[in-house]
Scaffold this active site. Sequence first.
Site, PDB file in Angstrom:
ATOM      1  N   ASP A   1      29.378  13.047 -48.870  1.00  0.00           N
ATOM      2  CA  ASP A   1      30.336  14.164 -48.905  1.00  0.00           C
ATOM      3  C   ASP A   1      31.673  13.475 -49.112  1.00  0.00           C
ATOM      4  OD1 ASP A   1      31.351  16.539 -48.574  1.00  0.00           O
ATOM      5  OD2 ASP A   1      31.297  16.758 -46.509  1.00  0.00           O
ATOM      6  N   ASP A  60      31.288  23.894 -50.483  1.00  0.00           N
ATOM      7  CA  ASP A  60      31.746  24.832 -49.403  1.00  0.00           C
ATOM      8  C   ASP A  60      31.925  26.396 -49.985  1.00  0.00           C
ATOM      9  OD1 ASP A  60      31.688  22.630 -47.663  1.00  0.00           O
ATOM     10  OD2 ASP A  60      33.905  22.460 -47.555  1.00  0.00           O
ATOM     11  N   GLU A  74      35.107  12.892 -53.532  1.00  0.00           N
ATOM     12  CA  GLU A  74      35.824  13.267 -54.806  1.00  0.00           C
ATOM     13  C   GLU A  74      36.993  12.105 -55.169  1.00  0.00           C
ATOM     14  OE1 GLU A  74      35.648  15.419 -52.139  1.00  0.00           O
ATOM     15  OE2 GLU A  74      33.985  16.487 -53.142  1.00  0.00           O
TER      16      GLU A  74
HETATM   17  C1  GLC Z   1      32.500  19.574 -45.857  1.00  0.00           C
HETATM   18  C2  GLC Z   1      31.566  19.619 -46.348  1.00  0.00           C
HETATM   19  C3  GLC Z   1      30.614  20.332 -45.585  1.00  0.00           C
HETATM   20  C4  GLC Z   1      30.116  19.762 -44.171  1.00  0.00           C
HETATM   21  C5  GLC Z   1      31.493  19.528 -43.636  1.00  0.00           C
HETATM   22  C6  GLC Z   1      31.900  18.474 -42.441  1.00  0.00           C
HETATM   23  O1  GLC Z   1      33.216  20.567 -45.786  1.00  0.00           O
HETATM   24  O2  GLC Z   1      31.265  20.200 -47.625  1.00  0.00           O
HETATM   25  O3  GLC Z   1      29.196  20.659 -46.180  1.00  0.00           O
HETATM   26  O4  GLC Z   1      29.555  20.444 -43.255  1.00  0.00           O
HETATM   27  O5  GLC Z   1      32.590  19.070 -44.642  1.00  0.00           O
HETATM   28  O6  GLC Z   1      31.154  17.269 -42.652  1.00  0.00           O
END
Ligand code: GLC
Length: 813
Positions: free
Chosen positions: A404, A481, A407
Amino acid sequence: MEGSAAIRPEQYGIEGEQALRKSIGFFKSLEKEGDAYICRGNKGNAAIVFLTDDVFRIKIFQGTHADLSTTPGVLPQVSEAEVKTQENDAQFIFVTSTIRLIIDKSNCGFLIEDLKAQTIAQQNPVSWDARGQLSATYEMPKESHFYGLGEKTGFLDKRGERYTNWNTDVYAPHVPEIEALYQSIPLLIHMHGEHSYGLFLDNPGRSDFDMRSSETTFSISCATGAYDIYFINGPRLKDVVSRYTVLTGRIDLPPKWAIGYHQSRYSYMNQQEVLELARSFRAKKIPCDVIYLDIHYMDEYRVFTFDPVRFPDPEGMMAELKSLGMRIIPIVDPGVKKDPKYKAYQEGVRDNHFVKKLEGDIVLGEVWPGISAFPDFTEDRTSEWWGDLHRYYTELGIQGIWNDMNEPALFNESKTMDLDAMHGNNGKPRTHEELHNLYGMLMSKATYEGLSRHLDGQRPFVLTRAGYSGIQRYAAVWTGDNRSFWEHMAMAMPMVLNMGLSGIPFAGPDIGGFAHHASGELLVRWTQMGAFFPYCRNHSAIGTVRQEPWSFGDKAEEIVRDYIGLRYRFMPYLYNLFREAATTGLPIMRPLLLEYPSDPKVTNLCDQFLLGKDLLIAPVYRPDTDHRSVYLPAGTWIDYWTGEVREGGRTILAHAPLEIMPMYVRAGAILAEGPLAQSADDVSEEPVTFHVYGAAASTGFESAYTLYEDDGVSFDYRQGSYSELSLNVVGGLKTVELNWSYDAANGFKQARKQLRFSFRRASFAASQVEGLQRLTAEELAAGAEGWLHNPSTDELLIQVADRAEGGKLVITI
Ligand code: GLC
């Protein structure tokens, strides 16, 4: 009081900007350098490389030699094209067995025709502005439709839209005006009339695709780097997708458990909660393969650690989960906490693994752990280091990782790393601005390769948020998200459909929505739909109402259980589609457009979709709705629930009370359904059932299906350890004949003992199956060979032993 900043010059643009645009001028000569044709112009050059008769690359360059290396998005290619060149006063012409590329010497515009001289594509001259930002326009006929571009908001057809490729962490609601999300796939598919072709700009900096600003042309431009574009011929849409995936790669067959149902939340806060969750799934008999650990599992968000208070005994937790047949996928973000006492940070600094500024300082930025440093994945040695750090997880029995914030996302105004950060790029240093969109993919590549090295021949699984073309080789993608909005449920369809057309077949949204609050009805409808998406995970954000399957009362729980169960029953069919995606590049979840490209009704149809080519799914995506219209394309369709036969080529009104999501099967299809398992590892001895749809006793019915199977976890299939069971059904006036056989060359055998064949609504009540007895339901369940007819569903069910030599059956009516 305002200062001079109020009159900053950049607000006023550059006067006469257009006048400053430069173009390549005219072409003077054509030379051959290796595989490349070099067209030399008075202000710039173009290198043209034909990779096949249908795919060529044009790279605009300055100077004597073209650098024909590619980004890591493109796989090494061997040129296989047979090209003839011609030249006249006005043109250079390149002819292959399928297309003709005509370059206008006066301006470097180009035209691509088929061999009947029909125009496929026309590119006007590439030009650049005073800062070297390149762009080109392409002709856009009235009947143009556009697809691809990976993960974008909006509908399926991108005509009238404009998008930017710049991987961006967008927590703000994903609305149609958001032009950039987490992934950048600079592939645009242009469909007009009989022709589809793709344009793939292999540039990982910022690029723009504009199908909005002009009525007659669309444009592709890039802010940095080279105009390095691949033309991918069709003429069929399927040809474009499959050729694009030769260029950028295809998925590896994932482990079967990765295709199961996954449960996540930001966050399951401690080991106890994780174990209780796993036990609840098993106690409630809701199938589930994976539980995710979001950021709270870590010690102050340091990757490659567990919090000693919340997760005091990861080994013990893993042992119990294993006994329950559940796997764990922990999140791993790229930010490494700046902490001189923390091993990953120490090693990264010591061995020079972090991104730096030109002046030598490590680039630091804020993310969950506070001030952090970021590995430079453009360096192979850093990727190897990072991949090997995953031993920390594999030694615990973890086989999947969730990437995650890659980017990369930073908590600052630009939401990412400074553009002047430098990447080593294996000896060819580039700024972050030039390589931004590669960061996420290279992180997932490092992770996938690291896991592969440390999993003793087991297939790894990586999930990612960010990516670039080629990401499909390393990771499945979830769409970030989203929110618990009905609109976001609906938007997931075109988004994931276009990802499939852009080479990423393994994708899906957070089921139930991440931010905001789900309701029972939304969760039910979204799970019904999500059960038929390639990637299937329920995930929700901290502070939102709980959305585990049992969060909204008994009725919702029951329906959610049934649909997750349906996904597991469809596992043989689904797994076959993953195999097909791995071997052909074709998507698993398909817009109707892919199978019915000449039907004008489906060019922008994206509130229903096909799973493979045979199963049509029409989710209900509005509240308080118990009917919806469904477009059935040409042919005959069978209602999955009732067996009712519906003629296609029309829109029907489907009755869809909460427990029903309309589903239709193409007559002539054979769908393989397995037993209901609680996890994909659940190796059962139960039979697989081949449902033959629409084999009414009419002359001319013919249907075939091949079921691919392997152990679902190892790479042994690459050495031939898999099985292929081919089934062929031919319907005559008085008989239906079935033949099946295993491909003898392959060395894998399923645990099951029987095969079943099911025919519905075929009025087989009085039939005979040659050589087999009529059975009672009990005899059938006990494994006897024979057949029975169920009058209430009008189903003829035949059971035979699953013999290596296959078999043959004749049904007489
Ligand atoms: C980001 C991710 C989400 C995750 C959060 C905390 O917002 O897109 O899926 O739960 O970070 O790690």
